[in-house]
Design a protein around this motif. Sequence first.
Motif, mmCIF file in Angstrom:
data_model
loop_
_atom_site.group_PDB
_atom_site.id
_atom_site.type_symbol
_atom_site.label_atom_id
_atom_site.label_comp_id
_atom_site.label_asym_id
_atom_site.label_seq_id
_atom_site.Cartn_x
_atom_site.Cartn_y
_atom_site.Cartn_z
ATOM 1 N N TYR A 55 0.954 -1.054 0.236
ATOM 2 C CA TYR A 55 0.024 0.167 -0.408
ATOM 3 C C TYR A 55 1.073 0.950 0.550
ATOM 4 C CZ TYR A 55 -4.025 -3.096 0.383
ATOM 5 O OH TYR A 55 -5.337 -3.401 0.661
ATOM 6 N N VAL A 56 1.555 0.942 -0.597
ATOM 7 C CA VAL A 56 3.184 2.025 -0.443
ATOM 8 C C VAL A 56 2.799 2.931 0.699
ATOM 9 C CG1 VAL A 56 4.527 4.233 -1.689
ATOM 10 C CG2 VAL A 56 2.559 2.257 -2.893
ATOM 11 N N GLN A 57 2.610 2.833 2.198
ATOM 12 C CA GLN A 57 3.385 3.400 2.867
ATOM 13 C C GLN A 57 4.313 3.260 3.902
ATOM 14 O OE1 GLN A 57 0.021 5.048 4.531
ATOM 15 N NE2 GLN A 57 -0.582 4.800 2.631
ATOM 16 N N GLU A 58 5.463 3.320 3.548
ATOM 17 C CA GLU A 58 6.324 3.382 3.939
ATOM 18 C C GLU A 58 6.952 4.897 4.334
ATOM 19 O OE1 GLU A 58 6.399 2.592 0.893
ATOM 20 O OE2 GLU A 58 7.943 0.635 0.455
ATOM 21 N N GLU A 59 6.483 5.747 4.053
ATOM 22 C CA GLU A 59 6.440 6.951 4.108
ATOM 23 C C GLU A 59 5.798 7.802 5.390
ATOM 24 O OE1 GLU A 59 8.345 10.059 3.435
ATOM 25 O OE2 GLU A 59 9.795 8.860 1.591
ATOM 26 N N ALA A 60 4.644 6.955 5.545
ATOM 27 C CA ALA A 60 3.523 7.608 6.268
ATOM 28 C C ALA A 60 4.047 7.145 7.658
ATOM 29 C CB ALA A 60 2.415 6.988 5.956
ATOM 30 N N GLU A 61 4.276 5.524 6.948
ATOM 31 C CA GLU A 61 4.948 4.872 8.543
ATOM 32 C C GLU A 61 6.493 5.717 9.843
ATOM 33 O OE1 GLU A 61 3.670 1.913 10.397
ATOM 34 O OE2 GLU A 61 2.217 2.443 9.340
ATOM 35 N N LEU A 62 7.029 6.194 8.624
ATOM 36 C CA LEU A 62 8.098 6.251 8.705
ATOM 37 C C LEU A 62 7.836 7.663 9.650
ATOM 38 C CD1 LEU A 62 11.100 5.937 8.834
ATOM 39 C CD2 LEU A 62 11.279 7.441 7.084
ATOM 40 N N LYS A 63 6.966 8.871 9.235
ATOM 41 C CA LYS A 63 6.898 9.614 10.255
ATOM 42 C C LYS A 63 6.003 9.072 11.669
ATOM 43 C CE LYS A 63 5.783 13.597 7.222
ATOM 44 N NZ LYS A 63 5.165 13.146 5.343
ATOM 45 N N GLN A 64 5.408 8.427 11.278
ATOM 46 C CA GLN A 64 4.855 7.875 12.380
ATOM 47 C C GLN A 64 5.123 8.093 13.548
ATOM 48 O OE1 GLN A 64 1.048 5.563 13.200
ATOM 49 N NE2 GLN A 64 -0.293 6.667 11.447
ATOM 50 N N PHE A 65 5.993 6.981 12.437
ATOM 51 C CA PHE A 65 7.364 6.129 13.550
ATOM 52 C C PHE A 65 8.815 7.390 14.291
ATOM 53 C CE2 PHE A 65 11.026 4.522 15.003
ATOM 54 C CZ PHE A 65 10.791 3.524 15.738
ATOM 55 N N GLU A 66 8.389 8.226 13.716
ATOM 56 C CA GLU A 66 8.963 9.598 13.771
ATOM 57 C C GLU A 66 8.629 10.020 15.398
ATOM 58 O OE1 GLU A 66 12.493 10.823 10.233
ATOM 59 O OE2 GLU A 66 10.128 12.175 10.988
ATOM 60 N N ARG A 67 7.483 10.452 15.007
ATOM 61 C CA ARG A 67 7.105 11.007 15.775
ATOM 62 C C ARG A 67 6.701 10.041 17.389
ATOM 63 N NH1 ARG A 67 1.545 12.192 14.080
ATOM 64 N NH2 ARG A 67 1.329 10.207 15.771
ATOM 65 N N LEU A 68 6.736 9.547 16.720
ATOM 66 C CA LEU A 68 6.719 8.131 18.568
ATOM 67 C C LEU A 68 8.364 8.631 19.426
ATOM 68 C CD1 LEU A 68 3.944 6.532 19.181
ATOM 69 C CD2 LEU A 68 5.170 4.483 18.035
ATOM 70 N N ASN A 69 9.292 8.256 18.252
ATOM 71 C CA ASN A 69 10.619 8.179 18.679
ATOM 72 C C ASN A 69 11.422 9.635 19.666
ATOM 73 O OD1 ASN A 69 13.294 7.156 19.285
ATOM 74 N ND2 ASN A 69 13.733 7.209 16.997
ATOM 75 N N ARG A 70 10.349 10.628 18.874
ATOM 76 C CA ARG A 70 10.844 12.055 19.982
ATOM 77 C C ARG A 70 10.118 12.151 20.881
ATOM 78 N NH1 ARG A 70 9.945 14.828 14.719
ATOM 79 N NH2 ARG A 70 7.454 15.173 15.153
ATOM 80 N N ASP A 71 8.498 11.536 21.033
ATOM 81 C CA ASP A 71 8.225 12.093 21.813
ATOM 82 C C ASP A 71 8.833 10.914 22.900
ATOM 83 O OD1 ASP A 71 6.204 13.072 20.954
ATOM 84 O OD2 ASP A 71 4.794 11.826 21.090
#
Length: 580
Positions: A212-228
């Motif tokens: 579903y070509v969701q790599e970018e979206a997943e990466l963004k979400q992960f980045e947010r989680l990681n930053r928190d």
Amino acid sequence: MRKILRTIWPYLWRYRTGLLLGMGALVVKDIGGAALPFVIGKGVDAITKGFNVRLVLWFAGALVALSAIKGLFQYWMRVIIIGISRDIEYDLRNDLFLHLVSLSSDFYGRMRTGDIMARATNDLNAVRMMLGPGIMYWAETSITFVFVFLVMLWTDWRLTLFALLPAPMVSLAVMYFGRLIHDRFERIQKMFSDVSSRVQENISGVRVIRAYVQEEAELKQFERLNRDYIAQNLKLAWISGLFMPLLQALVGITLLIVLWIGGSRLMEGRITLGQFVMFNTYMGILVWPMIAFGWVVNLMQRGTASLGRISQILEERPSIAAPKNLRRLPSPVRGEIEFRDVTVDYDSGRALDGISLKIPAGATVAIVGHTGSGKSTLVQLIPRLMDPTRGSVLIDGVDLRELDPAELRRHIGFVPQDTFLFSAKLSENVAFGVESASEEEIRRAAELAGLAPDVESFPDGYQTVVGERGITLSGGQKQRTAIARAVVRNPRILILDDALSSVDTLTEDRILSALADVMRGRTTILISHRVSTVRNADRIFVVEKGRIAEEGDHAELLELGGYYADLYQKQLLEEELEAI
Ligand code: ADP
Ligand code: MG
């Protein structure tokens, strides 16, 4: 509080001798520790009056002896009490697991798995911290404090009161910061588990993400989680960074007071130099109880809260348990099953509505019907995975509620709709619950279930590990392993809840005819969507909205022209289309 004590009392009682020994060591250690400054003070006074080598040696010897006693008993105290807290943790964990295994499925419907796991790990740990370090330091600090306080009071009560003025502040600061740090820490741990479940999900679902070509979206979400996660960690570092200097400042103030007020009282000649030295040493000793007190209060609070959560689980009673007056099944079990006006209500609504039916001993019956019509609910009543809301289920004329569930289940081979395999060897998965099964029996069960040809292609045959740590089985292979598991028990009653849905029709035919041989004279219940599975059954029941809508053998039901006949026509058509 009484409830909590009731939970923990048996465990404490079990280790009463050890606990008494530990407490004894603790008292000796505390007396030794409290006597040290006293001896130092006396020594200083004696030496200021007149220096003499023998005197110095005598005091030095006394100090060394006292320190040795203190050290030795401190060692025993720790080994004994901390050891017992580990023993109790071990017992409690075993009991908790045993209890969890005994609980019925309705409990697991109510409780989330993560919640149960948290209670069995974090809460258990908090209880251990309370029982070990918590109780130990609590006793140690209070006894030390009382001893030291009395000696100091007796020497100079004014100086004592001044000196201890900041002590409550130290305890309060430790309590406050301790709680703050703990809360932050818990939040961080929770975030970490979010981060790691996210990673795990992404790894397991990597194909879906690509597709579903969701790599970018997943990466963004992960980045947010990681930053928190990092932000929370920085906050914690900030608080703990502040905590230590603050504590040291408070302790420093205490020592300063003793130096100042004590010094002036020494000048005035109200106390001797020895007493002044003793006071200073005692203050040094009291720093730890001041700190420990705040810490212990937190440990106790956390521990009691956790124990409360654990006892909540321990107080759950299995809703399905053996009755007081057991009845036994006739031996040998014939396997006649009867439902008498059975109604089952879930929270979501009525699943079975007054079902009455009789399955003669040795018969092969089939149950068909739409998804959600109540088929799985119906068969789950037979091994008593749950009880009907109203009505009763009988085997060989005995109400299931009068039987020992364990003995009942020994006679039943049950293949649930969703198969579950353990991360273990294939042979262990098949022989699950029948530890005595020989290799030969396992092989035979696998053959009956149509699994044997697949096993030959596995790298280690029956020793192949399946599940997360091993090879991944196809849906059909899993189902056939589950069937083999049911067959190896050599049951009087065999129940297959849609257990052939992922198997192709050819294999299905083979399995069914093999099973028909083994199950001759035993009761078999088949649930299926496929007419091909059920057409040879002695009797077929069509379930619709929790009631029996049609009943008869294949020919009779076709004659009736209802749901079953429709199903047959549809599947016949499909087959013909496929053949083209
Ligand atoms: P079938 O096996 O025929 O598909 P089930 O017996 O699984 O039907 O389900 C019958 C009905 O009961 C369905 O409406 C389903 O949603 C409901 N149901 C089944 N299991 C539970 C459960 N554990 N808790 C609540 N409702 C359930
Ligand atoms: Mg079902």
